[in-house]
Design a protein around this motif. Structure first.
Motif, short mmCIF file in Angstrom:
data_model
loop_
_atom_site.label_atom_id
_atom_site.label_comp_id
_atom_site.label_asym_id
_atom_site.label_seq_id
_atom_site.Cartn_x
_atom_site.Cartn_y
_atom_site.Cartn_z
N ASP A 165 18.79 -7.67 -39.08
CA ASP A 165 17.93 -8.60 -38.35
C ASP A 165 16.60 -8.81 -39.06
OD1 ASP A 165 19.91 -8.79 -36.51
OD2 ASP A 165 18.89 -7.68 -34.91
N GLN A 166 16.02 -7.74 -39.59
CA GLN A 166 14.73 -7.86 -40.29
C GLN A 166 14.85 -8.72 -41.54
OE1 GLN A 166 13.73 -3.77 -40.90
NE2 GLN A 166 13.17 -3.41 -38.75
N CYS A 167 15.94 -8.55 -42.29
CA CYS A 167 16.15 -9.37 -43.48
C CYS A 167 16.33 -10.84 -43.11
CB CYS A 167 17.36 -8.88 -44.26
SG CYS A 167 17.12 -7.27 -45.05
N LEU A 168 17.04 -11.10 -42.02
CA LEU A 168 17.25 -12.48 -41.60
C LEU A 168 15.96 -13.12 -41.13
CD1 LEU A 168 20.71 -12.59 -39.80
CD2 LEU A 168 20.00 -13.85 -41.82
N ILE A 169 15.14 -12.37 -40.40
CA ILE A 169 13.85 -12.91 -39.96
C ILE A 169 13.00 -13.30 -41.16
CG2 ILE A 169 11.67 -12.31 -38.83
CD1 ILE A 169 13.30 -10.61 -36.87
N ALA A 213 14.10 -14.08 -44.16
CA ALA A 213 14.73 -15.23 -44.82
C ALA A 213 14.45 -16.52 -44.05
CB ALA A 213 16.24 -15.00 -44.94
N ILE A 214 14.47 -16.46 -42.73
CA ILE A 214 14.21 -17.65 -41.92
C ILE A 214 12.79 -18.15 -42.16
CG2 ILE A 214 13.94 -18.50 -39.57
CD1 ILE A 214 16.19 -16.50 -38.81
N LEU A 215 11.82 -17.23 -42.08
CA LEU A 215 10.42 -17.62 -42.29
C LEU A 215 10.19 -18.14 -43.70
CD1 LEU A 215 8.62 -14.69 -40.43
CD2 LEU A 215 8.97 -17.03 -39.62
N ALA A 216 10.81 -17.49 -44.68
CA ALA A 216 10.65 -17.95 -46.06
C ALA A 216 11.27 -19.32 -46.28
CB ALA A 216 11.27 -16.92 -47.02
N SER A 217 12.43 -19.56 -45.67
CA SER A 217 13.08 -20.86 -45.85
C SER A 217 12.29 -21.98 -45.21
CB SER A 217 14.50 -20.82 -45.28
OG SER A 217 14.47 -20.68 -43.87
N VAL A 218 11.70 -21.70 -44.03
CA VAL A 218 10.86 -22.71 -43.37
C VAL A 218 9.63 -22.99 -44.22
CG1 VAL A 218 9.44 -23.18 -41.35
CG2 VAL A 218 11.71 -22.19 -41.06
N VAL A 244 15.28 -38.89 -45.94
CA VAL A 244 15.29 -37.48 -46.35
C VAL A 244 14.48 -36.62 -45.39
CG1 VAL A 244 13.27 -37.63 -47.85
CG2 VAL A 244 15.04 -35.95 -48.33
N ARG A 245 13.52 -37.22 -44.68
CA ARG A 245 12.73 -36.43 -43.74
C ARG A 245 13.57 -35.92 -42.59
NH1 ARG A 245 7.99 -40.61 -42.66
NH2 ARG A 245 9.78 -41.98 -42.85
N ILE A 246 14.65 -36.62 -42.27
CA ILE A 246 15.55 -36.15 -41.21
C ILE A 246 16.22 -34.86 -41.64
CG2 ILE A 246 17.62 -36.69 -39.87
CD1 ILE A 246 16.83 -39.59 -39.93
N LEU A 247 16.61 -34.76 -42.91
CA LEU A 247 17.20 -33.53 -43.42
C LEU A 247 16.20 -32.38 -43.34
CD1 LEU A 247 19.16 -34.80 -46.55
CD2 LEU A 247 19.99 -34.46 -44.22
N ARG A 248 14.94 -32.66 -43.67
CA ARG A 248 13.92 -31.62 -43.56
C ARG A 248 13.72 -31.21 -42.11
NH1 ARG A 248 9.95 -34.60 -47.84
NH2 ARG A 248 10.78 -33.66 -49.74
N LEU A 249 13.80 -32.18 -41.20
CA LEU A 249 13.66 -31.86 -39.78
C LEU A 249 14.79 -30.95 -39.33
CD1 LEU A 249 12.48 -32.28 -36.96
CD2 LEU A 249 13.88 -34.33 -36.74
N LEU A 250 16.02 -31.23 -39.76
CA LEU A 250 17.15 -30.38 -39.39
C LEU A 250 16.99 -28.98 -39.96
CD1 LEU A 250 20.17 -32.84 -39.76
CD2 LEU A 250 19.10 -32.04 -37.66
N ARG A 251 16.45 -28.89 -41.18
CA ARG A 251 16.25 -27.56 -41.77
C ARG A 251 15.23 -26.75 -40.98
NH1 ARG A 251 15.88 -29.84 -47.96
NH2 ARG A 251 18.11 -30.23 -48.25
N MET A 252 14.28 -27.43 -40.34
CA MET A 252 13.28 -26.72 -39.56
C MET A 252 13.90 -26.07 -38.32
SD MET A 252 10.51 -26.88 -41.23
CE MET A 252 9.26 -26.40 -40.06
N LEU A 259 14.59 -21.72 -35.00
CA LEU A 259 15.18 -21.36 -33.72
C LEU A 259 16.07 -20.13 -33.85
CD1 LEU A 259 16.19 -24.87 -32.31
CD2 LEU A 259 14.16 -23.53 -31.79
N LYS A 260 16.51 -19.82 -35.06
CA LYS A 260 17.33 -18.63 -35.26
C LYS A 260 16.55 -17.36 -34.94
CE LYS A 260 19.67 -18.44 -39.13
NZ LYS A 260 21.02 -18.06 -38.68
#
Length: 292
Positions: free
Chosen positions: A41-45, A47-52, A130-138, A142-143
């Motif tokens: 869980d800590q690694c995923l948290i 990764a989520i913050l880094a990806s955003v 392309v901004r829609i793709l960025r919106l979906l990545r955001m 929620l994870k």
């Protein structure tokens, strides 16, 4: 339904595995009271913050021009990581489609879909910006709600308070409708209140103390009503905060269910100090919690 029964019902609906490697994988990706589960869980948290953060930095034109290749590489790395996590969750369940169609399953899918969509449809810019793709990545943010208990506590408090909040919102709606209509009569189109919906918009911005200033009363009576609305807004905004806070306090007083499982009937959420299963009566082995 008790917390333990709710946890058991959720696990049973998804099809918790009974034994073997799938059960071991389940304990890592779906449970968080073991050392491996916490580390996962800590690694995923992280990764989520880094990806955003990467998605946000990629939207800055000057950074994108200098580090476009780096951002693309990082994006693919995060996408492959979340894809592996998504497949692992589906692989360890006896009924994977139920998870795939659940809220968190759909969030997991939205976290990886945009990158593959851009790869499979090179002309995506002709179909969607392309901004829609960025919106979906955001949506990856929620994870976080799946791995932090505080999010789940807040969600439970909001769910338990929904009737009170709906009643509160209906009262607010009636107030802004009445006061907006009154201001439409008092001020009229000459002072910018051209219709009742426009006056209601003014009432909402005034009650929430936003006050954009694009519409302001010009008469003394209108200013008196405006002052009353602003004072009323201060007290009104405190109501939902008190409702949710009281629910959170009530939940903190309840016993937090654990992921302790009966080895005979697989009932989850058993209390750490329990000696027997509350569902089947079987004697439970000693509960050992990994040190933090």
């Amino acid at each position: 339904m008790s917390p333990a029964a709710a946890v058991h019902s959720a696990a049973d609906s998804l099809g918790k595995p009974l034994a073997g490697w799938r059960l071991r994988l389940y304990s890592v990706v779906f449970e968080s009271e073991t050392r491996a589960g916490r580390l996962f869980d800590q690694c995923l948290i992280f990764a989520i913050l880094a990806s955003v953060a990467v998605v946000m930095a990629d939207s800055v034109h000057s950074l994108n021009a200098r580090h476009q290749d780096l951002f693309a590489t990082l994006e693919w790395g995060f996408t492959l990581l979340f894809t592996a996590e998504y497949l692992a969750r589906l692989a360890c369940l006896r009924r994977p489609w139920r998870y795939a169609l659940s809220f968190f399953g759909l969030v997991d899918l939205l976290a990886i879909l945009p990158t593959y969509l851009a790869l499979l449809v090179p002309e995506a810019h002709l179909l969607i910006d392309v901004r829609i793709l960025r919106l979906l990545r955001m949506f990856r943010v929620l994870k976080l709600t799946a791995y932090l208990g505080e999010y789940q506590m807040l969600g439970s408090a909001l769910l338990a308070s929904r009737r009170k909040i709906l009643v509160f919102l209906s009262v607010v709606l009636m107030i802004v409708l009445v006061m907006g209509t009154l201001m439409y009569v008092v001020e009229g189109p000459a002072n910018g209140f051209t219709s009742i919906p426009t006056a209601v918009y003014w009432a909402i911005t005034t009650m929430t103390t936003v006050g954009f200033g694009d519409i302001t009363p010009k008469t003394d009576v209108g200013r008196l009503i405006s002052s009353a609305m602003m004072l009323l807004g201060w007290g009104t905004l405190a109501v939902p905060t008190g409702i949710v806070t009281s629910e959170i306090t009530a939940q903190r007083l309840q016993v937090t269910p654990s992921s302790r499982t009966c080895p005979d009937c697989l009932t989850e959420g058993l209390a750490p100090e329990a000696a027997y299963c509350q569902a089947c009566g079987a004697r439970l082995p000693e509960y050992r919690r990994d040190p933090a």
